[in-house]
Enzyme design. Structure first.
Site, PDB file in Angstrom:
ATOM      1  N   CYS A   2       4.058 104.220 -65.831  1.00  0.00           N
ATOM      2  CA  CYS A   2       4.034 105.153 -66.952  1.00  0.00           C
ATOM      3  C   CYS A   2       2.618 105.681 -67.136  1.00  0.00           C
ATOM      4  O   CYS A   2       1.656 104.934 -67.047  1.00  0.00           O
ATOM      5  CB  CYS A   2       4.502 104.552 -68.272  1.00  0.00           C
ATOM      6  SG  CYS A   2       6.209 104.026 -68.266  1.00  0.00           S
ATOM      7  N   ARG A  27       2.025 107.382 -61.444  1.00  0.00           N
ATOM      8  CA  ARG A  27       2.298 106.148 -62.190  1.00  0.00           C
ATOM      9  C   ARG A  27       3.767 106.029 -62.593  1.00  0.00           C
ATOM     10  O   ARG A  27       4.185 104.983 -63.087  1.00  0.00           O
ATOM     11  CB  ARG A  27       1.440 106.114 -63.462  1.00  0.00           C
ATOM     12  CG  ARG A  27      -0.045 106.166 -63.212  1.00  0.00           C
ATOM     13  CD  ARG A  27      -0.790 106.158 -64.526  1.00  0.00           C
ATOM     14  NE  ARG A  27      -0.667 104.877 -65.171  1.00  0.00           N
ATOM     15  CZ  ARG A  27      -1.510 103.869 -65.037  1.00  0.00           C
ATOM     16  NH1 ARG A  27      -2.578 104.027 -64.270  1.00  0.00           N
ATOM     17  NH2 ARG A  27      -1.329 102.733 -65.653  1.00  0.00           N
ATOM     18  N   TRP A  75       8.230 105.588 -66.072  1.00  0.00           N
ATOM     19  CA  TRP A  75       8.890 104.744 -65.069  1.00  0.00           C
ATOM     20  C   TRP A  75       9.777 103.819 -65.885  1.00  0.00           C
ATOM     21  O   TRP A  75       9.291 102.925 -66.577  1.00  0.00           O
ATOM     22  CB  TRP A  75       7.833 103.961 -64.286  1.00  0.00           C
ATOM     23  CG  TRP A  75       8.406 103.150 -63.159  1.00  0.00           C
ATOM     24  CD1 TRP A  75       8.631 103.583 -61.883  1.00  0.00           C
ATOM     25  CD2 TRP A  75       8.794 101.777 -63.197  1.00  0.00           C
ATOM     26  NE1 TRP A  75       9.161 102.564 -61.134  1.00  0.00           N
ATOM     27  CE2 TRP A  75       9.278 101.443 -61.905  1.00  0.00           C
ATOM     28  CE3 TRP A  75       8.811 100.788 -64.179  1.00  0.00           C
ATOM     29  CZ2 TRP A  75       9.744 100.171 -61.578  1.00  0.00           C
ATOM     30  CZ3 TRP A  75       9.285  99.516 -63.858  1.00  0.00           C
ATOM     31  CH2 TRP A  75       9.738  99.223 -62.567  1.00  0.00           C
ATOM     32  N   ASN A 101       3.261 102.664 -72.827  1.00  0.00           N
ATOM     33  CA  ASN A 101       3.332 102.097 -71.485  1.00  0.00           C
ATOM     34  C   ASN A 101       3.344 100.584 -71.656  1.00  0.00           C
ATOM     35  O   ASN A 101       2.444 100.042 -72.285  1.00  0.00           O
ATOM     36  CB  ASN A 101       2.099 102.558 -70.684  1.00  0.00           C
ATOM     37  CG  ASN A 101       1.952 101.821 -69.363  1.00  0.00           C
ATOM     38  OD1 ASN A 101       2.915 101.269 -68.841  1.00  0.00           O
ATOM     39  ND2 ASN A 101       0.741 101.828 -68.829  1.00  0.00           N
ATOM     40  N   GLY A 102       4.359  99.915 -71.108  1.00  0.00           N
ATOM     41  CA  GLY A 102       4.444  98.458 -71.247  1.00  0.00           C
ATOM     42  C   GLY A 102       5.869  98.074 -71.621  1.00  0.00           C
ATOM     43  O   GLY A 102       6.789  98.893 -71.507  1.00  0.00           O
ATOM     44  N   GLU A 488       3.404  94.622 -43.389  1.00  0.00           N
ATOM     45  CA  GLU A 488       2.945  95.833 -44.073  1.00  0.00           C
ATOM     46  C   GLU A 488       3.602  97.080 -43.471  1.00  0.00           C
ATOM     47  O   GLU A 488       3.992  97.999 -44.191  1.00  0.00           O
ATOM     48  CB  GLU A 488       1.405  95.900 -43.997  1.00  0.00           C
ATOM     49  CG  GLU A 488       0.749  97.133 -44.549  1.00  0.00           C
ATOM     50  CD  GLU A 488       1.061  97.441 -46.008  1.00  0.00           C
ATOM     51  OE1 GLU A 488       1.651  96.597 -46.703  1.00  0.00           O
ATOM     52  OE2 GLU A 488       0.729  98.564 -46.433  1.00  0.00           O
ATOM     53  N   LYS A 492       5.882  99.694 -45.594  1.00  0.00           N
ATOM     54  CA  LYS A 492       5.593 101.144 -45.650  1.00  0.00           C
ATOM     55  C   LYS A 492       6.841 101.937 -45.322  1.00  0.00           C
ATOM     56  O   LYS A 492       7.167 102.913 -45.992  1.00  0.00           O
ATOM     57  CB  LYS A 492       4.495 101.545 -44.649  1.00  0.00           C
ATOM     58  CG  LYS A 492       3.082 101.185 -44.991  1.00  0.00           C
ATOM     59  CD  LYS A 492       2.472 101.979 -46.113  1.00  0.00           C
ATOM     60  CE  LYS A 492       2.760 101.338 -47.439  1.00  0.00           C
ATOM     61  NZ  LYS A 492       1.924 100.271 -47.900  1.00  0.00           N
ATOM     62  N   GLU A 495       9.631 101.672 -48.152  1.00  0.00           N
ATOM     63  CA  GLU A 495       9.389 102.269 -49.467  1.00  0.00           C
ATOM     64  C   GLU A 495       9.403 103.792 -49.448  1.00  0.00           C
ATOM     65  O   GLU A 495       9.750 104.400 -50.453  1.00  0.00           O
ATOM     66  CB  GLU A 495       8.111 101.723 -50.130  1.00  0.00           C
ATOM     67  CG  GLU A 495       6.824 102.057 -49.460  1.00  0.00           C
ATOM     68  CD  GLU A 495       5.637 101.384 -50.122  1.00  0.00           C
ATOM     69  OE1 GLU A 495       5.660 101.190 -51.342  1.00  0.00           O
ATOM     70  OE2 GLU A 495       4.679 101.068 -49.413  1.00  0.00           O
ATOM     71  N   HIS A 511      14.873  82.341 -34.372  1.00  0.00           N
ATOM     72  CA  HIS A 511      15.492  81.406 -35.325  1.00  0.00           C
ATOM     73  C   HIS A 511      16.431  82.118 -36.292  1.00  0.00           C
ATOM     74  O   HIS A 511      16.730  81.592 -37.354  1.00  0.00           O
ATOM     75  CB  HIS A 511      14.407  80.648 -36.088  1.00  0.00           C
ATOM     76  CG  HIS A 511      13.535  79.833 -35.185  1.00  0.00           C
ATOM     77  ND1 HIS A 511      13.952  78.684 -34.577  1.00  0.00           N
ATOM     78  CD2 HIS A 511      12.275  80.063 -34.740  1.00  0.00           C
ATOM     79  CE1 HIS A 511      12.986  78.206 -33.819  1.00  0.00           C
ATOM     80  NE2 HIS A 511      11.953  79.027 -33.899  1.00  0.00           N
ATOM     81  N   LYS A 610       2.962 103.707 -58.937  1.00  0.00           N
ATOM     82  CA  LYS A 610       1.746 103.218 -58.298  1.00  0.00           C
ATOM     83  C   LYS A 610       1.177 101.969 -58.950  1.00  0.00           C
ATOM     84  O   LYS A 610       0.761 101.047 -58.284  1.00  0.00           O
ATOM     85  CB  LYS A 610       0.726 104.355 -58.341  1.00  0.00           C
ATOM     86  CG  LYS A 610      -0.560 104.058 -57.636  1.00  0.00           C
ATOM     87  CD  LYS A 610      -0.483 104.460 -56.193  1.00  0.00           C
ATOM     88  CE  LYS A 610      -1.654 103.971 -55.400  1.00  0.00           C
ATOM     89  NZ  LYS A 610      -1.238 103.554 -54.058  1.00  0.00           N
TER      90      LYS A 610
HETATM   91  C1  F6R Z   1       3.002  99.388 -51.512  1.00  0.00           C
HETATM   92  C2  F6R Z   1       2.192  99.240 -52.706  1.00  0.00           C
HETATM   93  C3  F6R Z   1       2.503  98.099 -53.606  1.00  0.00           C
HETATM   94  C4  F6R Z   1       1.205  97.569 -54.235  1.00  0.00           C
HETATM   95  C5  F6R Z   1       1.529  96.501 -55.294  1.00  0.00           C
HETATM   96  C6  F6R Z   1       0.270  95.902 -55.869  1.00  0.00           C
HETATM   97  O1  F6R Z   1       2.609 100.501 -50.762  1.00  0.00           O
HETATM   98  O2  F6R Z   1       1.337 100.021 -52.976  1.00  0.00           O
HETATM   99  O3  F6R Z   1       3.198  97.090 -52.955  1.00  0.00           O
HETATM  100  O4  F6R Z   1       0.402  97.033 -53.233  1.00  0.00           O
HETATM  101  O5  F6R Z   1       2.280  97.082 -56.315  1.00  0.00           O
HETATM  102  O6  F6R Z   1      -0.525  96.868 -56.465  1.00  0.00           O
HETATM  103  P1  F6R Z   1      -2.058  96.638 -56.714  1.00  0.00           P
HETATM  104  O7  F6R Z   1      -2.726  96.534 -55.373  1.00  0.00           O
HETATM  105  O8  F6R Z   1      -2.509  97.842 -57.476  1.00  0.00           O
HETATM  106  O9  F6R Z   1      -2.194  95.363 -57.474  1.00  0.00           O
END
Ligand code: F6R
Length: 615
Positions: A2, A27, A75, A101-102, A488, A492, A495, A511, A610
């Site tokens: 948010c 956000r 969000w 936000n929260g 990772e 990527k 998502e 396994h 984000k």
């Molecule tokens: C994936 C991604 C998320 C963040 C996670 C932690 O691409 O960006 O998995 O890594 O939400 O966020 P931070 O690093 O801001 O604590």
């Protein structure tokens, strides 16, 4: 998670608020809205499901005058994304508007109590409860908006950053925070900007004040800013100078922020290393380590806490610390760690890794460990965010604002900083010899140039991605330092393309996941020339023997894995411990191009945001 923006000053508020919403859209972007008090004293609220463009289309023909306003991009946590659940929310009488936000955990109890006082609710949100509570406190006690916000925030359990306006007083915004970020931009006393982070503020002023937990800001038109602490005392106004530039917040000719951020990595890694490693690789200065020598010398264990991509960086950190410092390392999901009864004590160093510096679970995990006597070290990107402010010490990654929701340059920045911190601690403890130290620091200095080379694979990855758009599942395999890189890569892809992908340690495949292998499911294998190369090659053989299709990431000049795999991508040679900094790049590009081929909204993938400031 948010985005909040507010403005009070001499200019028209609406264009500033909408521009700010666009900057904050990363956000959250399932709905948005704006509240303005117009020159005739009317409180006007416009809200729309969908992205900020939808709000703009909807509001175009409406009355948009006024020099005070608040706005929000959402969000969803409570209630589906629709026009009614979008913020701002309005009090029963239509007098007060609020953005939040929260999450408010006791909202249901408060809602029942307010219903008994005659309050009705239009939305399914927890936020609406708060705005009604504020109005109820004002009406029942005749107090000011500030007093009502203070009283209401005492009664709620949970996390909040809020901004509130009252049409009866169009010269004031009240803002408050607990566990969710808020920053106030100051342009003399002529204008104040309020936002969840500094990105929408930087084009207007470089002077900001970060609110601390429990503080309430009283922002009056043409008056000095006042901030009141949780004990009701006046807080000192600590102004911070922003170092961010506008160009960092724009796409700079790229179709998406994510692609721009992938291509920025040679520069961001150079910035991250700059001033820390001497040109000859002899000296490495990490002030957070030097200033806390004793804590690192006496450390009996390191615990790394993080979420998502940052957790993957933490897994690479484990290898680095164990190799260079010979200290046992545990890597924990912050969300799990905080709700166990972890055994933590004074001999522990807890490293919190977070791009945004605002992730609620990571923040709570470090607070827990701090309370039990651990030394807390942060590795973050956003300067002045909550995590760096809560730690004893730390090291910023300095990769500039990351706007694309899928983290790319922050991941490589985190791994680079973890490598430098591990090297610095290893040298302090005498657990790494000079030759090894120099060979790694020198390779670190070459990383920006090597990433430039890897980025030349872009065209080939784009072509390959077209082959893969049919796939419903992907398997990513790696070993040792590159097992987290495989995790990772899989994250990527899922998502942003919405293709299911799993990362696995290559040897674990037999396994269980080997049952999935067929010619429909591509397997991406990181098979660079390292200490376990032959073992990884055997794992590729096992996939091929079951009619699987393999894309292998190999080292330039490779002659074995490339002959078995269906497709290969070659990357330059680098020391094993730094190889994830190179292997992760083609995996980022693969996810990006696959998502583009499938027509996905790469920078704003569905359901994500984000900065995850809720649990
Ligand atoms: C994936 C991604 C998320 C963040 C996670 C932690 O691409 O960006 O998995 O890594 O939400 O966020 P931070 O690093 O801001 O604590």
């Amino acid at each position: 998670m948010c985005g909040i923006i507010g403005y009070i000053g001499n200019r028209e508020a609406y264009p500033i608020l909408v521009q700010g919403l666009h900057r904050l859209e990363y956000r959250g972007y399932d709905s948005s809205g704006v509240a303005l008090v117009d020159p005739s004293g009317e409180l006007r609220i416009y809200k729309s499901k969908g992205k900020v463009d939808e709000l703009e289309r909807f509001a175009r023909s409406k009355e948009l005058g006024g020099t005070i306003g608040i706005a929000h991009t959402r969000w969803a946590t409570h209630g589906e994304p629709n026009d009614t659940n979008a913020h701002p929310h309005c009090s029963q009488s239509g007098r007060i508007a609020l953005v939040h936000n929260g999450t408010i955990e006791n909202y249901d109890v408060l809602k029942q109590a307010l219903r008994q006082h005659g309050y009705d609710f239009r939305s399914e949100t927890d936020t609406e409860v708060l705005v009604q509570l504020i109005e109820y406190v004002m009406d029942s006690s005749g107090c000011t908006l500030f007093d009502a916000v203070r009283e209401a925030t005492h009664r709620i359990v949970g996390a909040y950053a809020i901004a509130v306006i009252d049409r009866e007083n169009p010269n004031q915004i009240i803002a408050a925070r607990r566990s969710s970020p808020l920053v106030i931009g100051i342009s003399g006393t002529e204008a104040y900007y309020l936002a969840s982070d500094a990105t929408p503020i930087v084009e207007f002023t470089d002077e900001v004040v970060y609110l601390n937990d429990g503080e309430i800001a009283v922002i009056n038109r043409n008056e000095k800013l006042r901030i009141v602490g949780s004990d009701n005392s006046e807080s000192k106004i600590n102004i911070t100078k922003l170092e961010m530039s506008i160009s960092e917040l724009e796409k700079g000719g790229y179709p998406h922020f994510m692609l721009k951020e992938i291509f920025e990595q040679p520069k961001t890694i150079a910035d991250c290393i700059s001033g820390r490693i001497s040109p000859d690789g002899e000296r490495l200065t990490i002030s957070g380590v030097l200033e806390n020598r004793e804590r690192f010398l006496k450390a009996r264990r390191i615990v790394i806490v993080a979420c998502g991509t940052s957790w993957h960086a933490g897994l690479i950190g484990k290898h680095l610390f164990e190799e260079f410092c010979r200290i046992p390392v545990e890597v924990e999901y912050a969300s799990e760690f905080r709700y166990r009864h972890p055994v933590i004590g004074e001999g522990d160093v807890l490293i919190a890794v977070s791009q945004s510096g605002e992730t609620a679970d990571t923040l709570a995990a470090l607070e827990l460990a701090k309370g039990q006597g651990a030394f807390i070290f942060g590795i973050c990107n956003v300067i002045g965010s909550s995590i760096p402010r809560a730690t004893h010490s730390g090291c910023y990654i300095h990769v500039g604002p990351e706007i694309g929701v899928a983290s790319t340059k922050a991941f490589t920045g985190q791994v680079t900083v973890l490598a430098m911190v591990a090297l610095a601690v290893g040298r302090l403890r005498g657990t790494i010899d000079d030759e090894r130290f120099r060979s790694v620091t020198r390779d670190l200095r070459r990383i920006p140039m090597l990433i430039e080379e890897v980025l030349k694979l872009d065209g080939r990855v784009r072509e390959l991605s077209k082959i893969f758009t049919y796939a419903h599942n992907f398997l990513y395999l790696g070993r040792g330092y590159n097992y987290p890189a495989a995790l990772e890569g899989a994250l990527k892809l899922k998502e942003i393309s919405y293709i299911h992908a799993e990362g696995y340690p290559a040897a674990e495949m037999k396994h269980g996941p080997i049952a999935l292998i067929d010619n429909e499911m591509p397997t991406v294998v990181i098979a660079t020339s390292d200490s376990i190369y032959e073992k990884t090659v055997s794992n590729i053989q096992q996939v091929k023997a079951r009619n699987g299709r393999v894309l292998a990431i190999v080292t330039e000049g490779d002659e074995v894995a490339s002959k078995i795999a269906d497709w290969t991508l070659e990357i330059p040679e680098v020391c094993e411990c730094l190889s994830p900094l190179l292997t992760s790049i083609p995996l980022q590009l693969l996810a990006y191009h696959t998502a583009v081929s499938k027509g996905r909204d790469v920078d704003r993938p569905r359901n994500l945001a984000k900065s995850v400031t809720v649990e």
